[in-house]
Write a protein that holds these residues in place. Structure first.
Motif, PDB file in Angstrom:
ATOM      1  N   ARG A  98       0.820  -1.212   0.000  1.00  0.00           N
ATOM      2  CA  ARG A  98       0.000   0.000   0.000  1.00  0.00           C
ATOM      3  C   ARG A  98       0.847   1.251   0.000  1.00  0.00           C
ATOM      4  NH1 ARG A  98      -1.795   3.447   3.800  1.00  0.00           N
ATOM      5  NH2 ARG A  98      -1.173   2.122   5.517  1.00  0.00           N
ATOM      6  N   PHE A 115      -6.035   3.664   0.871  1.00  0.00           N
ATOM      7  CA  PHE A 115      -6.662   2.393   0.520  1.00  0.00           C
ATOM      8  C   PHE A 115      -8.178   2.426   0.682  1.00  0.00           C
ATOM      9  CE2 PHE A 115      -8.030  -1.941   1.565  1.00  0.00           C
ATOM     10  CZ  PHE A 115      -7.557  -2.608   0.450  1.00  0.00           C
ATOM     11  N   SER A 155     -10.324   4.656   0.285  1.00  0.00           N
ATOM     12  CA  SER A 155     -11.075   5.402  -0.725  1.00  0.00           C
ATOM     13  C   SER A 155     -11.268   4.577  -2.002  1.00  0.00           C
ATOM     14  CB  SER A 155     -10.356   6.700  -1.076  1.00  0.00           C
ATOM     15  OG  SER A 155      -9.182   6.403  -1.840  1.00  0.00           O
ATOM     16  N   ASN A 156     -10.633   3.407  -2.055  1.00  0.00           N
ATOM     17  CA  ASN A 156     -10.693   2.508  -3.205  1.00  0.00           C
ATOM     18  C   ASN A 156      -9.998   3.091  -4.444  1.00  0.00           C
ATOM     19  OD1 ASN A 156     -11.370  -0.060  -4.176  1.00  0.00           O
ATOM     20  ND2 ASN A 156     -13.173   0.731  -5.235  1.00  0.00           N
ATOM     21  N   ARG A 157      -9.120   4.090  -4.209  1.00  0.00           N
ATOM     22  CA  ARG A 157      -8.380   4.704  -5.318  1.00  0.00           C
ATOM     23  C   ARG A 157      -6.891   4.392  -5.162  1.00  0.00           C
ATOM     24  NH1 ARG A 157     -10.473   7.107  -9.124  1.00  0.00           N
ATOM     25  NH2 ARG A 157      -8.664   8.401  -9.527  1.00  0.00           N
ATOM     26  N   TYR A 158      -6.596   3.154  -4.917  1.00  0.00           N
ATOM     27  CA  TYR A 158      -5.219   2.708  -4.745  1.00  0.00           C
ATOM     28  C   TYR A 158      -4.750   2.000  -6.021  1.00  0.00           C
ATOM     29  CZ  TYR A 158      -7.702  -1.627  -3.835  1.00  0.00           C
ATOM     30  OH  TYR A 158      -8.544  -2.705  -3.941  1.00  0.00           O
ATOM     31  N   ARG A 204      -3.329  -0.814  -8.335  1.00  0.00           N
ATOM     32  CA  ARG A 204      -3.394  -2.281  -8.365  1.00  0.00           C
ATOM     33  C   ARG A 204      -2.066  -2.888  -8.827  1.00  0.00           C
ATOM     34  NH1 ARG A 204      -8.006   0.367  -7.041  1.00  0.00           N
ATOM     35  NH2 ARG A 204      -9.797  -1.012  -6.849  1.00  0.00           N
ATOM     36  N   VAL A 240     -10.381  -2.557 -13.873  1.00  0.00           N
ATOM     37  CA  VAL A 240     -10.195  -1.418 -12.968  1.00  0.00           C
ATOM     38  C   VAL A 240      -9.606  -0.280 -13.804  1.00  0.00           C
ATOM     39  CG1 VAL A 240      -9.015  -0.553 -10.914  1.00  0.00           C
ATOM     40  CG2 VAL A 240      -9.810  -2.928 -10.986  1.00  0.00           C
TER      41      VAL A 240
END
Length: 158
Positions: A12, A17, A19-22, A24, A45
Motif C-alpha cells: 500500500r 486504501f 477510498s478505493n483509489r489505490y 493495483r 479497474v
C-alpha cells in the motif's frame, strides 16, 4: 508429483486504501528469480489505478494455456520427427458473464502457426492430430473449466 510456486506482492505504501483509489500494481515473482510487474486489467479497474503496461491475471491465464500447449506440441512434433523452426500463437481470451452474472474467461482460442523444415513435413491431418494430442496433455487446459479452443493456422510449404 511436482509443486510450482509464484509469489505475488502488493504494498500500500502511502496510498489511501479505504477510498478505493489505490494502485493495483504489484509484483509477480517466480521460483527461478523472474519478476514481472502485475496489475489489474484496465478493462476491469480503470486507469490510473491499473497499469496497462503490466501483466494482468487474464493475460497470464491466456499465456499459461498457450505456453503449455506449445511446450506439449514441440515435444510431440519431436517425437514424430518433424523439425519445427518457429512456433507463434496469437491467443485470445474472451470474457463473459456466467449464469450467476459473474465475469469469467469463457473461451480461450489458441491460433498456433508453426513453421517446419526438413524432408519430413506434416500433412494438415498430422498437424491437427499433434495439436489434439498437445491439448489433451496440457496440464493447464486439463485444470480449468473454461472452454479452451485450438485453431491452428496451417500454412502450405512453398
Amino acid at each position: 508429483m511436482s509443486q510450482h510456486t509464484a509469489e505475488i506482492l502488493w504494498l500500500r505504501g502511502e496510498q489511501d486504501f479505504l477510498s478505493n483509489r489505490y494502485s493495483r500494481k504489484h509484483l509477480l515473482r517466480f521460483d527461478g528469480g523472474l519478476e514481472i510487474p502485475g496489475s489489474s486489467s484496465p478493462h476491469v479497474v480503470p486507469l490510473p489505478m491499473s497499469d496497462a503496461a503490466a501483466l494482468d491475471p487474464e493475460e497470464a491465464f491466456i499465456a499459461s494455456l498457450s505456453s503449455c500447449h506449445m511446450l506439449w506440441f514441440l515435444s510431440i512434433a519431436a517425437k514424430y520427427q518433424f523439425c519445427i523452426d518457429r512456433y507463434f500463437d496469437a491467443a485470445v481470451g474472451e470474457m463473459a458473464k456466467n449464469a450467476a452474472g459473474k465475469k469469467w474467461v469463457a473461451v480461450v482460442t489458441l491460433r498456433p502457426e508453426v513453421s517446419f523444415s526438413g524432408t519430413r513435413l506434416p500433412t494438415q491431418a498430422e498437424l491437427a492430430q499433434m495439436h489434439t494430442e498437445a491439448h489433451e496433455e496440457c496440464f493447464i487446459a486439463n485444470s480449468v473449466k473454461s472452454e479452451v479452443r485450438c485453431e491452428p493456422v496451417f500454412r502450405e510449404v512453398a
